[in-house]
Design an enzyme around this catalytic site. Structure first.
Site, mmCIF file in Angstrom:
data_model
loop_
_atom_site.group_PDB
_atom_site.id
_atom_site.type_symbol
_atom_site.label_atom_id
_atom_site.label_comp_id
_atom_site.label_asym_id
_atom_site.label_seq_id
_atom_site.Cartn_x
_atom_site.Cartn_y
_atom_site.Cartn_z
ATOM 1 N N ASP A 34 -3.693 6.456 3.143
ATOM 2 C CA ASP A 34 -4.920 7.044 2.597
ATOM 3 C C ASP A 34 -4.548 8.083 1.546
ATOM 4 O O ASP A 34 -3.823 9.035 1.831
ATOM 5 C CB ASP A 34 -5.719 7.687 3.730
ATOM 6 N N GLY A 60 -5.256 1.965 3.340
ATOM 7 C CA GLY A 60 -5.626 3.132 2.553
ATOM 8 C C GLY A 60 -6.922 3.775 3.015
ATOM 9 O O GLY A 60 -7.303 3.669 4.185
ATOM 10 N N HIS A 61 -7.610 4.409 2.081
ATOM 11 C CA HIS A 61 -8.827 5.154 2.397
ATOM 12 C C HIS A 61 -9.968 4.230 2.833
ATOM 13 O O HIS A 61 -10.755 4.592 3.696
ATOM 14 C CB HIS A 61 -9.250 5.993 1.194
ATOM 15 N N PHE A 62 -10.041 3.038 2.242
ATOM 16 C CA PHE A 62 -11.116 2.095 2.579
ATOM 17 C C PHE A 62 -10.590 1.095 3.607
ATOM 18 O O PHE A 62 -10.520 -0.109 3.374
ATOM 19 C CB PHE A 62 -11.631 1.417 1.309
ATOM 20 N N LEU A 63 -10.245 1.620 4.747
ATOM 21 C CA LEU A 63 -9.565 0.876 5.795
ATOM 22 C C LEU A 63 -10.348 -0.326 6.286
ATOM 23 O O LEU A 63 -9.773 -1.386 6.541
ATOM 24 C CB LEU A 63 -9.266 1.828 6.953
#
Length: 82
Positions: A34, A60-63
């Site tokens: 992330d 990442g952030h948009f898991l």
């Protein structure tokens, strides 16, 4: 630059200290890549909410968009523990 996780952790820690939240199950599924909160945020969350289960997933952030199947597996496993 301040860490945006700091304000979230403070709010959650305040709520977790409230007797109404004592023993509430908490699961945090975190993307280890992330770019915004990063693994250090997961470790801070784990320190602030020691009863929480924190899972780092390769993403990442948009898991949910990149690793939906893995997140669902973690949630299902966690839910089956109750």
């Amino acid at each position: 630059m301040s860490n945006p996780f700091d304000s979230v952790a403070c709010r959650f820690r305040r709520d977790a200290d409230d007797d109404r939240c004592a023993g509430c199950p908490v699961l945090a599924v975190w993307g280890e890549n992330d770019e915004i909160f990063g693994p250090a945020g997961a470790e801070a969350f784990r320190r602030d909410v020691p009863h929480a289960r924190v899972e780092l997933v390769d993403g990442g952030h948009f898991l949910l968009e990149s690793n939906l199947d893995e997140v669902v597996r973690v949630i299902d496993e966690w839910r089956s523990s109750f």
